[in-house]
Design a protein around this motif. Structure first.
Motif, PDB file in Angstrom:
ATOM      1  N   ARG A 375       0.790  -1.134  -0.036  1.00  0.00           N
ATOM      2  CA  ARG A 375      -0.113   0.029   0.026  1.00  0.00           C
ATOM      3  C   ARG A 375       1.019   1.137   0.164  1.00  0.00           C
ATOM      4  N   PRO A 376       1.569   1.442  -1.147  1.00  0.00           N
ATOM      5  CA  PRO A 376       2.359   2.786  -1.210  1.00  0.00           C
ATOM      6  C   PRO A 376       1.609   3.912  -0.935  1.00  0.00           C
ATOM      7  N   VAL A 377       2.315   4.939  -0.029  1.00  0.00           N
ATOM      8  CA  VAL A 377       1.751   6.191   0.071  1.00  0.00           C
ATOM      9  C   VAL A 377       2.491   7.264  -0.726  1.00  0.00           C
ATOM     10  N   LEU A 378       3.949   7.188  -0.642  1.00  0.00           N
ATOM     11  CA  LEU A 378       4.770   7.753  -1.824  1.00  0.00           C
ATOM     12  C   LEU A 378       5.293   7.085  -2.874  1.00  0.00           C
ATOM     13  N   ARG A 379       5.330   7.514  -4.091  1.00  0.00           N
ATOM     14  CA  ARG A 379       5.873   6.846  -5.326  1.00  0.00           C
ATOM     15  C   ARG A 379       6.936   7.860  -6.042  1.00  0.00           C
ATOM     16  N   GLY A 380       8.076   7.287  -5.882  1.00  0.00           N
ATOM     17  CA  GLY A 380       9.087   7.936  -6.919  1.00  0.00           C
ATOM     18  C   GLY A 380       9.110   9.471  -6.693  1.00  0.00           C
ATOM     19  N   ILE A 381       9.370   9.855  -5.510  1.00  0.00           N
ATOM     20  CA  ILE A 381       9.404  11.424  -5.375  1.00  0.00           C
ATOM     21  C   ILE A 381      10.982  11.774  -5.676  1.00  0.00           C
ATOM     22  N   THR A 382      10.925  12.871  -6.425  1.00  0.00           N
ATOM     23  CA  THR A 382      12.341  13.438  -6.808  1.00  0.00           C
ATOM     24  C   THR A 382      12.129  14.896  -6.680  1.00  0.00           C
ATOM     25  N   LEU A 383      12.753  15.498  -5.742  1.00  0.00           N
ATOM     26  CA  LEU A 383      12.585  16.873  -5.443  1.00  0.00           C
ATOM     27  C   LEU A 383      13.698  17.674  -4.799  1.00  0.00           C
ATOM     28  N   SER A 384      14.215  18.593  -5.328  1.00  0.00           N
ATOM     29  CA  SER A 384      15.312  19.236  -4.762  1.00  0.00           C
ATOM     30  C   SER A 384      14.909  20.940  -4.319  1.00  0.00           C
ATOM     31  N   VAL A 385      15.432  21.103  -3.266  1.00  0.00           N
ATOM     32  CA  VAL A 385      15.012  22.463  -2.474  1.00  0.00           C
ATOM     33  C   VAL A 385      16.175  23.218  -2.126  1.00  0.00           C
ATOM     34  N   GLU A 386      16.371  24.515  -2.689  1.00  0.00           N
ATOM     35  CA  GLU A 386      17.654  25.309  -2.405  1.00  0.00           C
ATOM     36  C   GLU A 386      17.614  25.698  -0.782  1.00  0.00           C
ATOM     37  N   PRO A 387      18.697  26.024  -0.221  1.00  0.00           N
ATOM     38  CA  PRO A 387      18.679  26.700   1.025  1.00  0.00           C
ATOM     39  C   PRO A 387      18.054  28.076   1.054  1.00  0.00           C
ATOM     40  N   GLY A 388      17.099  28.256   1.890  1.00  0.00           N
ATOM     41  CA  GLY A 388      16.207  29.468   2.111  1.00  0.00           C
ATOM     42  C   GLY A 388      15.128  29.233   1.265  1.00  0.00           C
ATOM     43  N   GLU A 389      14.744  28.313   0.493  1.00  0.00           N
ATOM     44  CA  GLU A 389      13.656  28.384  -0.411  1.00  0.00           C
ATOM     45  C   GLU A 389      12.346  27.805   0.549  1.00  0.00           C
ATOM     46  N   THR A 390      11.218  28.653   0.102  1.00  0.00           N
ATOM     47  CA  THR A 390       9.990  28.116   0.774  1.00  0.00           C
ATOM     48  C   THR A 390       9.080  27.162  -0.327  1.00  0.00           C
ATOM     49  N   VAL A 391       8.989  26.077   0.245  1.00  0.00           N
ATOM     50  CA  VAL A 391       8.134  24.939  -0.514  1.00  0.00           C
ATOM     51  C   VAL A 391       6.837  24.633   0.070  1.00  0.00           C
ATOM     52  N   ALA A 392       5.985  24.900  -0.801  1.00  0.00           N
ATOM     53  CA  ALA A 392       4.325  24.605  -0.381  1.00  0.00           C
ATOM     54  C   ALA A 392       3.922  22.934  -0.867  1.00  0.00           C
ATOM     55  N   LEU A 393       3.531  22.430   0.075  1.00  0.00           N
ATOM     56  CA  LEU A 393       2.730  21.253  -0.436  1.00  0.00           C
ATOM     57  C   LEU A 393       1.429  21.098  -0.223  1.00  0.00           C
ATOM     58  N   VAL A 394       0.681  20.821  -1.565  1.00  0.00           N
ATOM     59  CA  VAL A 394      -0.782  20.932  -1.490  1.00  0.00           C
ATOM     60  C   VAL A 394      -0.882  19.759  -2.401  1.00  0.00           C
ATOM     61  N   GLY A 395      -2.586  19.520  -2.068  1.00  0.00           N
ATOM     62  CA  GLY A 395      -2.948  18.329  -2.847  1.00  0.00           C
ATOM     63  C   GLY A 395      -4.175  17.808  -1.963  1.00  0.00           C
ATOM     64  N   PRO A 396      -4.853  16.895  -2.578  1.00  0.00           N
ATOM     65  CA  PRO A 396      -6.251  16.346  -1.832  1.00  0.00           C
ATOM     66  C   PRO A 396      -5.569  15.671  -0.591  1.00  0.00           C
ATOM     67  N   SER A 397      -6.592  15.356   0.233  1.00  0.00           N
ATOM     68  CA  SER A 397      -6.307  14.735   1.565  1.00  0.00           C
ATOM     69  C   SER A 397      -5.987  13.264   1.251  1.00  0.00           C
ATOM     70  N   GLY A 398      -4.865  12.586   1.797  1.00  0.00           N
ATOM     71  CA  GLY A 398      -4.413  11.473   1.514  1.00  0.00           C
ATOM     72  C   GLY A 398      -3.299  11.421   0.278  1.00  0.00           C
ATOM     73  N   ALA A 399      -3.013  12.531   0.068  1.00  0.00           N
ATOM     74  CA  ALA A 399      -2.062  12.514  -1.326  1.00  0.00           C
ATOM     75  C   ALA A 399      -0.562  12.300  -0.969  1.00  0.00           C
ATOM     76  N   GLY A 400      -0.078  12.403   0.594  1.00  0.00           N
ATOM     77  CA  GLY A 400       1.030  12.021   0.866  1.00  0.00           C
ATOM     78  C   GLY A 400       1.849  13.265   1.611  1.00  0.00           C
ATOM     79  N   LYS A 401       1.167  14.242   1.631  1.00  0.00           N
ATOM     80  CA  LYS A 401       2.046  15.479   2.144  1.00  0.00           C
ATOM     81  C   LYS A 401       2.487  15.516   3.311  1.00  0.00           C
ATOM     82  N   THR A 402       1.873  14.989   4.391  1.00  0.00           N
ATOM     83  CA  THR A 402       2.294  14.916   5.952  1.00  0.00           C
ATOM     84  C   THR A 402       3.596  13.829   5.855  1.00  0.00           C
ATOM     85  N   THR A 403       3.038  12.835   5.204  1.00  0.00           N
ATOM     86  CA  THR A 403       4.302  11.521   4.878  1.00  0.00           C
ATOM     87  C   THR A 403       5.500  12.049   4.438  1.00  0.00           C
TER      88      THR A 403
END
Length: 605
Positions: A375-403
């Motif tokens: 029962r995968p919750v996250l699938r193949g996430i590739t993401l690079s965040v630079e120092p000092g950058e603000t990234v917002a995670l949005v999506g429907p409930s159960g999309a895997g944001k909190t995980t």
């Protein structure tokens, strides 16, 4: 994705819980684990044992003194010998009392110290266990193990240990001296001991199983009460007081049922042992009387023999009772050792390095995660965040944001792929060095039932009062704190219930500001606030996010319009990335979400 609530887990029945338990270990092996905790106090323990054995040995001499005293009266009619024997017995009692006091004090000190160490060790181990463990446990059950189960072990390593040494020596010494006085009478006692021992083993095993069941049912009652009391506002809002009382009563009745079964078995055992030994004593009285009449035994010998017979009966009865006590302690200790033997899945790797001060670059490399196999919750996430950058995670409930957010401080480890901070694989650095460089402001703020000052200081324990006040000012909290009756020394109540949601949130922001970490995690920090509180909190958050790598989860898109980047998740995958202006300009999930939330206004860049 949210984990199952503790309340839903509490409804598991006994059968479901029993399926996950280990079979009881051998009694001796379990007790051996308990008493290995005494190794740091071996000198005290050995001294205590020596004094206790000496006191017991002195007590064994008393019947011989009584024999001499009686013979001095009835056989020799010697008044001076009678006086000397009486004085000698008084001295003997005084010496025995002093030696016994020293032995019992040292033994009980050692026992209490072992229990204190066990509590500390168990609590420290609980704090090392990971989120997956706590997701599958009830807080009430863990609390019960820390309190009730440890208290059961305490009975074994304090009073029971003292009595074991005393009764064992009394039994052995009485047997030897009894045989020396009259071996014919001794045969009566010897005929009773073997069946009594077999009965003790039979009933002891049953009592041990019931002791484990009683501790489990006691944990159930603790869990039910703790859940209801922690959710007292919900209980009263739905007028569910009678229902909660019924739940607790049912748990207590289950506990009573197990306790009643143990009482029945224990009393049957005691009745059998007591009746057997009383019949043996009657036989001794009769046969001893015939020996005195035949001139093969003096009255003093008979009295001494009866004393030793009583000693043996009391010792065998006491040892049988201790056997049930140790079985009960073993049942409780198995639950404790189950916890101590639990290995956290997320822990420092051998040779893990200390993470140096970070700039805040975070990279997910093909990360996948699942709470349960298949029962995968996250699938193949590739993401690079630079120092000092603000990234917002949005999506429907159960999309895997909190995980996704929970993987950054290693609350969980990815099932596949890896996560890096400043190029360091998180599995290769220590948990402490990683988490001290991350600050978290959760949706549900937890405050301890102490003062506001201590709750803010939790972010950095060595912070001064001036630094705490500066953090509170930056979090827009200083004004309302100063307006409270005791200012920063105001007690917030359990979980901060004396404060409003916005006030609790600003204290959490002050705590994060005081931590001064380079990576900041915000989990829907303004989702449950009114407009006025949200404005104050949002202003404080903007100060907090300055020059920090920030990850924000927000269902309300209005709070993340100015994020450097918005990452849209759906079913565990990244489906869109970009600024608000770019994402609303293209067809996709984000524009659909924005249209729903801004339907009464003009959606613009």
């Amino acid at each position: 994705m949210r984990r199952a609530s503790s309340r839903s887990r509490s409804t598991r029945g006994p059968a479901a819980e029993a399926s996950t338990r280990r079979p009881p270990a051998a009694l001796w092996r379990t007790l051996q684990r308990i008493f290995t905790l005494s190794r740091p106090y071996r000198l005290r323990l050995y001294t205590a044992m020596a004094l206790t054995l000496a006191a017991s040995a002195i007590w064994l001499v008393v019947p011989l003194g009584l024999r001499s005293l009686l013979d001095a009266v009835f056989v020799e009619a010697n008044g001076r010998l009678l006086d000397r024997m009486a004085l000698g017995l008084v001295v003997l009692f005084l010496v025995q009392a002093l030696v016994g006091f020293g032995g019992r004090y040292l033994l009980e000190w050692t026992g209490e110290r072992i229990v204190a160490d066990l509590r500390q060790r168990l609590y420290a181990h609980l704090n090392r266990l990971d989120f997956r463990f706590f997701a599958n446990q009830r807080t009430g059950d863990l609390t019960s193990r820390l309190t009730n189960d440890v208290s059961s072990v305490r009975n074994a390593v304090t009073n029971a240990l003292v009595n074991l040494l005393t009764q064992a020596l009394t039994l052995a010494g009485s047997v030897v001296l009894m045989v020396t006085l009259n071996w014919r009478l001794s045969l009566i006692i010897f005929a009773v001991v073997p069946p009594t021992t077999l009965a003790a083993r039979y009933f002891g095993r049953k009592i041990r199983v019931l002791a484990r069941a009683i501790q489990d049912r006691l944990a159930d009652t603790t869990a039910v009460a703790e859940e209801a009391l922690m959710a007292v506002r919900l209980v009263k809002a739905f007028a569910r007081e009678p229902y909660e009382v019924q739940r607790y009563n049912a748990a207590v009745e289950n506990l009573f049922g197990e306790a009643r079964r143990r009482v029945v078995i224990s009393q049957i055992f005691w009745s059998v042992v007591g009746t057997t030994f009383m019949m043996a004593l009657v036989a001794i009285f009769w046969f001893g009387g015939t020996e005195v009449l035949a001139g093969r035994l003096t009255a003093g010998d008979l009295v001494a023999f009866i004393f030793y017979a009583f000693n043996i009966a009391r010792s065998v009865g006491g040892l049988s009772q201790l056997y049930t006590v140790f079985n009960s302690a073993a049942g409780a200790s198995e639950r404790i050792f189950e916890l101590l033997d639990t290995t956290p899945e997320v822990r420092d790797a051998p040779g893990a390095a200390t993470l140096p001060p970070v700039r805040g670059a975070v990279r997910f490399e093909d990360v996948s995660f699942q709470y349960e196999p298949g029962r995968p919750v996250l699938r193949g996430i590739t993401l690079s965040v630079e120092p000092g950058e603000t990234v917002a995670l949005v999506g429907p409930s159960g999309a895997g944001k909190t995980t996704l957010l929970n993987l950054i401080p290693r609350f969980y480890d990815p099932t596949a792929g890896r996560l890096l901070v400043d190029g360091h694989d998180l599995r290769g650095v220590t948990l402490r060095s990683l988490r001290t460089q991350i600050a978290v402001v959760p949706q549900e703020v937890h405050l301890f039932g102490t003062s506001i000052r201590e709750n803010i200081r939790y972010g950095r324990l060595d912070a001064t009062d001036a630094e705490i006040e500066a953090a509170a000012r930056a979090a827009n909290a200083h004004a309302f704190i100063e307006a409270l009756p005791n200012g920063y020394d105001t007690t917030v109540g359990e979980r901060g219930l004396k404060l409003s949601g916005g006030q609790r949130q600003r204290i959490a922001i002050a705590r994060a500001l005081l931590r001064d970490a380079r990576i900041l995690l915000l989990d829907e920090a303004t989702s449950s606030l009114d407009s006025a509180s949200e404005a104050l909190v949002q202003e404080a958050l903007e100060r907090l996010m300055t020059d920090r790598t920030t990850f924000i989860i927000a269902h309300r898109l209005s709070t993340v319009l100015h994020a450097d980047r918005i990452v849209v998740l759906d079913r565990g995958r990244i489906v869109q990335q970009g600024t608000h202006a770019a994402l609303v300009a293209e067809d996709g999930l984000y524009r659909d979400l924005a249209a729903l939330q801004f339907q009464d206004t003009t959606v613009s860049g």
